[in-house]
Design an enzyme around this catalytic site. Structure first.
Site, mmCIF file in Angstrom:
data_model
loop_
_atom_site.group_PDB
_atom_site.id
_atom_site.type_symbol
_atom_site.label_atom_id
_atom_site.label_comp_id
_atom_site.label_asym_id
_atom_site.label_seq_id
_atom_site.Cartn_x
_atom_site.Cartn_y
_atom_site.Cartn_z
ATOM 1 N N ARG A 161 -10.226 17.481 7.085
ATOM 2 C CA ARG A 161 -10.968 17.887 6.086
ATOM 3 C C ARG A 161 -12.362 18.264 6.550
ATOM 4 O O ARG A 161 -13.076 17.635 7.420
ATOM 5 C CB ARG A 161 -11.392 16.737 5.150
ATOM 6 C CG ARG A 161 -9.904 16.313 4.369
ATOM 7 C CD ARG A 161 -10.262 15.050 3.405
ATOM 8 N NE ARG A 161 -9.140 14.273 3.125
ATOM 9 C CZ ARG A 161 -8.705 13.095 3.120
ATOM 10 N NH1 ARG A 161 -9.992 12.312 3.328
ATOM 11 N NH2 ARG A 161 -8.129 12.539 2.716
ATOM 12 N N GLU A 169 -7.873 -3.628 5.902
ATOM 13 C CA GLU A 169 -7.788 -3.547 4.274
ATOM 14 C C GLU A 169 -6.931 -4.291 3.473
ATOM 15 O O GLU A 169 -7.307 -4.881 2.620
ATOM 16 C CB GLU A 169 -7.502 -1.855 3.907
ATOM 17 C CG GLU A 169 -8.741 -0.795 4.361
ATOM 18 C CD GLU A 169 -8.347 0.277 4.342
ATOM 19 O OE1 GLU A 169 -7.848 1.027 5.323
ATOM 20 O OE2 GLU A 169 -8.508 1.210 3.478
ATOM 21 N N ARG A 208 -2.873 -1.618 -3.397
ATOM 22 C CA ARG A 208 -4.004 -0.929 -3.076
ATOM 23 C C ARG A 208 -3.843 0.204 -4.194
ATOM 24 O O ARG A 208 -2.782 0.927 -4.332
ATOM 25 C CB ARG A 208 -3.884 -0.445 -1.717
ATOM 26 C CG ARG A 208 -5.096 0.753 -1.610
ATOM 27 C CD ARG A 208 -4.719 1.504 -0.285
ATOM 28 N NE ARG A 208 -5.922 2.468 -0.155
ATOM 29 C CZ ARG A 208 -5.680 3.922 0.296
ATOM 30 N NH1 ARG A 208 -4.516 4.072 0.760
ATOM 31 N NH2 ARG A 208 -6.551 4.559 0.429
ATOM 32 N N ASN A 255 0.865 -1.273 -0.002
ATOM 33 C CA ASN A 255 0.087 0.041 0.072
ATOM 34 C C ASN A 255 0.949 1.238 -0.205
ATOM 35 O O ASN A 255 1.495 1.572 0.966
ATOM 36 C CB ASN A 255 -0.969 -0.038 1.279
ATOM 37 C CG ASN A 255 -1.894 1.134 1.222
ATOM 38 O OD1 ASN A 255 -1.773 2.036 0.588
ATOM 39 N ND2 ASN A 255 -2.588 0.934 2.308
ATOM 40 N N HIS A 296 -12.509 4.565 0.289
ATOM 41 C CA HIS A 296 -12.460 3.666 1.450
ATOM 42 C C HIS A 296 -13.266 2.320 0.977
ATOM 43 O O HIS A 296 -13.684 1.629 2.060
ATOM 44 C CB HIS A 296 -13.439 4.100 2.801
ATOM 45 C CG HIS A 296 -12.523 5.099 3.629
ATOM 46 N ND1 HIS A 296 -13.073 6.230 3.888
ATOM 47 C CD2 HIS A 296 -10.970 5.347 3.608
ATOM 48 C CE1 HIS A 296 -12.075 6.889 4.872
ATOM 49 N NE2 HIS A 296 -10.821 6.399 4.577
#
Ligand code: ADP
Length: 344
Positions: free
Chosen positions: A214, A330, A64, A7, A153
């Site tokens: 964010r 993940e 990923r 990743n 996601h």
């Protein structure tokens, strides 16, 4: 069979080696500060070098990849055409796709014979229908400029779906849940009969929930106002919305562990705004799903903060709905998808 998962973030590289089937973790590594000033690791190639990976013992590598656009609806075996398409999607994910490509290229250079598989963050959300993914802008902006909700996601939401279905004793394709991935980046997903039917992140990961730094949803006219009245340019606005907003912008820090302990007004307000936004999404998704088997909390905040979970669920309507806390994984989802692709 040994499968590695790589990743590559813009300045980090996570490496995990699994024995499959069974998903036993043989090795787990994290290289950070790649390419940063004073770092001993200049790029992803050097990051992999620094791990002294023995590629001759690895049977496949899963990567990923953040943006698969509309093209990739599931995980794929990487060939030249796949690399080309991921490259074409760089304008949609200018920070992430180049790093992901670098990881793929490094493995190609080191061991060109190993099958590599791309697992996309966006793929899980390619089941969204038009009413969920088209923005109410001029339709030409979608047709000609690819402006639509993609959602992110996806690997995490897919992992949560599989784990939740097992916990609920239901078939994946019969599971209706709302998954909340609440980390530094945060997103909600409405999953109907095992498929993503709406999600809070949009054209970019900026939309939706209040995140670490964010802003999530805002009135888009604020951007115009900043430009015209405060003379802030596009890069500055980008920085403001992505890096200086959210919990950080509201109360000066983004670590929920600390914010929870604080007793000042700003910390309380930041929590109130974050919790309210999560509840608004849950409310909207309950109407879309009609039947909700469970609300799933995950990510650093969702998994660890009983305070946030209790605040979110402390509501007359939500009290009657099952809530689950599930650790997202993940890399596990990626390695499982690799196995599926290799079986084909
Ligand atoms: P990322 O999106 O960077 O992968 P994580 O999923 O690791 O983020 O989540 C990071 C967030 O989780 C931080 O805001 C951190 O404060 C929060 N977190 C981690 N542990 C706890 C805890 N014990 N209590 C409350 N929040 C926590």
């Amino acid at each position: 069979m040994k499968i590695a998962v790589i990743n590559c973030g813009s300045s980090s590289l996570k490496f995990k080696l699994f024995e499959m089937p069974g998903a036993k973790v043989l090795r787990s590594e994290l290289v950070e500060h790649i390419g940063e000033p004073n770092s001993s690791v200049a790029n992803h190639f050097e990051a992999i070098e620094s791990l002294h990976v023995n590629f001759s013992e690895i049977d496949a590598v899963g990567h990923r990849v953040v943006h698969g656009g509309e093209k990739f609806r599931g995980s794929v075996l990487i060939d030249d055409a796949v690399v080309q398409t991921i490259r074409k999607l760089i304008p949609l994910a200018p920070l992430h796709n180049p790093a992901n490509l670098e990881g793929i290229e490094v493995v190609r250079q080191k061991a060109s014979n190993i099958p590599q598989i791309a697992v996309f963050d966006t793929a899980f959300h390619t089941t969204l229908k038009k009413e969920a993914f088209v923005y109410a802008l001029s339709y030409a902006l979608y047709e000609k400029h690819d402006i639509r909700r993609y959602g992110f996601h996806g690997t995490s939401h897919a992992c949560l779906l599989h784990k939740a279905a097992a916990l609920l004793g239901k078939k994946v394709q019969e599971t209706n849940i709302i998954t909340l991935h609440l980390g530094n980046g945060a997103s909600a997903c409405a999953i109907k009969k095992g498929k993503s039917c709406d999600t809070s992140m949009g054209f970019t990961p900026l939309e939706g929930l209040v995140m670490g730094s964010r802003c999530g949803d805002i009135d888009p006219a604020i951007v115009l106002y900043l430009q015209k009245s405060l003379h802030v340019n596009a890069e500055e606005i980008d920085e403001m919305l992505n890096k200086k907003s959210g919990l950080l912008g509201l109360c000066g820090e983004n670590d929920v562990r600390n914010i929870e302990k604080r007793t000042d007004e700003a910390a309380k307000m930041a929590m109130d705004i974050m919790v309210r936004r999560i509840q608004k999404y849950i409310g909207a998704y309950m109407v879309l799903l009609e039947d909700v088997d469970a609300i799933v909390f995950s990510g650093g905040i969702g998994e660890n903060s009983s305070y946030v979970r209790e605040r979110v669920m402390n509501n007359k309507i939500l009290k009657n709905i099952k809530s689950l806390v599930i650790k997202t994984d993940e890399e596990l989802q990626i390695v499982n998808e690799c196995l599926e692709v290799l079986k084909k």
